[in-house]
Scaffold this motif. Sequence first.
Motif, mmCIF file in Angstrom:
data_model
loop_
_atom_site.group_PDB
_atom_site.id
_atom_site.type_symbol
_atom_site.label_atom_id
_atom_site.label_comp_id
_atom_site.label_asym_id
_atom_site.label_seq_id
_atom_site.Cartn_x
_atom_site.Cartn_y
_atom_site.Cartn_z
ATOM 1 N N LEU A 158 5.307 18.122 -0.677
ATOM 2 C CA LEU A 158 4.082 17.622 -0.045
ATOM 3 C C LEU A 158 2.859 18.451 -0.447
ATOM 4 O O LEU A 158 1.745 17.936 -0.475
ATOM 5 C CB LEU A 158 4.224 17.608 1.476
ATOM 6 C CG LEU A 158 5.207 16.595 2.048
ATOM 7 C CD1 LEU A 158 5.327 16.758 3.554
ATOM 8 C CD2 LEU A 158 4.824 15.179 1.675
ATOM 9 N N ILE A 216 0.514 11.032 6.459
ATOM 10 C CA ILE A 216 1.597 10.422 5.688
ATOM 11 C C ILE A 216 2.510 9.658 6.648
ATOM 12 O O ILE A 216 2.923 10.192 7.679
ATOM 13 C CB ILE A 216 2.400 11.501 4.929
ATOM 14 C CG1 ILE A 216 1.478 12.231 3.939
ATOM 15 C CG2 ILE A 216 3.609 10.892 4.228
ATOM 16 C CD1 ILE A 216 2.084 13.491 3.346
ATOM 17 N N VAL A 247 8.903 10.050 -5.592
ATOM 18 C CA VAL A 247 8.333 11.290 -6.111
ATOM 19 C C VAL A 247 9.416 12.351 -6.244
ATOM 20 O O VAL A 247 9.470 13.075 -7.234
ATOM 21 C CB VAL A 247 7.193 11.770 -5.184
ATOM 22 C CG1 VAL A 247 6.700 13.143 -5.573
ATOM 23 C CG2 VAL A 247 6.056 10.770 -5.188
ATOM 24 N N ALA A 262 3.976 15.993 8.051
ATOM 25 C CA ALA A 262 3.580 14.767 7.340
ATOM 26 C C ALA A 262 2.596 13.961 8.180
ATOM 27 O O ALA A 262 1.560 13.510 7.670
ATOM 28 C CB ALA A 262 4.813 13.941 6.998
ATOM 29 N N CYS A 302 0.802 -1.223 0.000
ATOM 30 C CA CYS A 302 0.000 0.000 0.000
ATOM 31 C C CYS A 302 0.837 1.277 0.000
ATOM 32 O O CYS A 302 0.295 2.347 -0.211
ATOM 33 C CB CYS A 302 -0.973 0.005 1.174
ATOM 34 S SG CYS A 302 -0.196 0.208 2.767
ATOM 35 N N ARG A 344 4.295 5.642 -3.221
ATOM 36 C CA ARG A 344 4.909 6.930 -3.557
ATOM 37 C C ARG A 344 5.684 7.478 -2.346
ATOM 38 O O ARG A 344 5.088 7.763 -1.314
ATOM 39 C CB ARG A 344 3.841 7.904 -4.021
ATOM 40 C CG ARG A 344 3.167 7.430 -5.322
ATOM 41 C CD ARG A 344 2.019 8.297 -5.735
ATOM 42 N NE ARG A 344 2.380 9.690 -5.903
ATOM 43 C CZ ARG A 344 2.944 10.216 -6.999
ATOM 44 N NH1 ARG A 344 3.220 9.442 -8.031
ATOM 45 N NH2 ARG A 344 3.237 11.492 -7.068
ATOM 46 N N ASP A 375 2.374 17.094 -4.496
ATOM 47 C CA ASP A 375 2.379 15.685 -4.890
ATOM 48 C C ASP A 375 1.747 14.810 -3.826
ATOM 49 O O ASP A 375 1.868 15.083 -2.627
ATOM 50 C CB ASP A 375 3.821 15.188 -5.105
ATOM 51 C CG ASP A 375 4.365 15.538 -6.465
ATOM 52 O OD1 ASP A 375 3.651 15.336 -7.453
ATOM 53 O OD2 ASP A 375 5.523 16.002 -6.529
ATOM 54 N N GLN A 376 1.107 13.735 -4.272
ATOM 55 C CA GLN A 376 0.618 12.733 -3.327
ATOM 56 C C GLN A 376 1.806 11.887 -2.900
ATOM 57 O O GLN A 376 2.558 11.382 -3.749
ATOM 58 C CB GLN A 376 -0.439 11.844 -3.960
ATOM 59 C CG GLN A 376 -0.945 10.803 -2.985
ATOM 60 C CD GLN A 376 -1.813 9.743 -3.631
ATOM 61 O OE1 GLN A 376 -2.332 9.934 -4.706
ATOM 62 N NE2 GLN A 376 -1.935 8.616 -2.961
ATOM 63 N N VAL A 377 1.975 11.741 -1.597
ATOM 64 C CA VAL A 377 3.078 10.965 -1.033
ATOM 65 C C VAL A 377 2.487 10.020 0.004
ATOM 66 O O VAL A 377 1.699 10.446 0.848
ATOM 67 C CB VAL A 377 4.130 11.909 -0.382
ATOM 68 C CG1 VAL A 377 5.200 11.123 0.337
ATOM 69 C CG2 VAL A 377 4.744 12.830 -1.427
ATOM 70 N N ASP A 378 2.873 8.744 -0.066
ATOM 71 C CA ASP A 378 2.398 7.760 0.906
ATOM 72 C C ASP A 378 3.280 7.700 2.147
ATOM 73 O O ASP A 378 2.797 7.394 3.233
ATOM 74 C CB ASP A 378 2.358 6.363 0.275
ATOM 75 C CG ASP A 378 1.411 6.287 -0.906
ATOM 76 O OD1 ASP A 378 0.320 6.889 -0.843
ATOM 77 O OD2 ASP A 378 1.776 5.639 -1.909
ATOM 78 N N ARG A 390 -0.840 15.168 8.117
ATOM 79 C CA ARG A 390 -1.503 14.943 6.827
ATOM 80 C C ARG A 390 -1.772 13.461 6.555
ATOM 81 O O ARG A 390 -2.184 13.085 5.469
ATOM 82 C CB ARG A 390 -0.643 15.513 5.698
ATOM 83 C CG ARG A 390 -0.555 17.021 5.745
ATOM 84 C CD ARG A 390 0.262 17.552 4.617
ATOM 85 N NE ARG A 390 0.370 19.001 4.721
ATOM 86 C CZ ARG A 390 1.034 19.763 3.873
ATOM 87 N NH1 ARG A 390 1.646 19.225 2.829
ATOM 88 N NH2 ARG A 390 1.094 21.052 4.040
#
Length: 145
Positions: free
Chosen positions: A51, A83, A38, A78, A9, A12, A54-57, A81
Amino acid sequence: MLFASRPSCIKRLLIVEDDPLIAFDNERTLKHAGYDVVATVDSGEAAVAVLAIDQVDALVLDLNLAGHMTGREVARIARDRGIAVLLVTGLPPEDAAEIALACLAKPHAAAALIGALRAIETMICLKKKPRKISGLQTYWRPEAA
């Protein structure tokens, strides 16, 4: 390389590391493991800018960074958010459990970095406590899973 299996899951990643050699090694290792890096940046300010657009996991984050913003500040942003944060640092801070899901000690092998991200995936994707990995401290909080 041995890391050909696709991550579950977390796909990125943002690498935040001010040492160019470590940053390059981490980026190469993670790309070979199937992750989408990313960006790789050296300052907190640059990390926050990424951040924002871009979408960051997950973040692979050193605490000592170039610029004025600390890694601790980036980790809090992070975390707020949603992350996942993997600290990669020489000395884990006392408040590491408040700002990260895990902390990997430097220096580390490529396999340890991949294992650390797999451990975070186990915690947030499978909602299970991960297996022990040498040099990795995890902060498993079942109620947060």
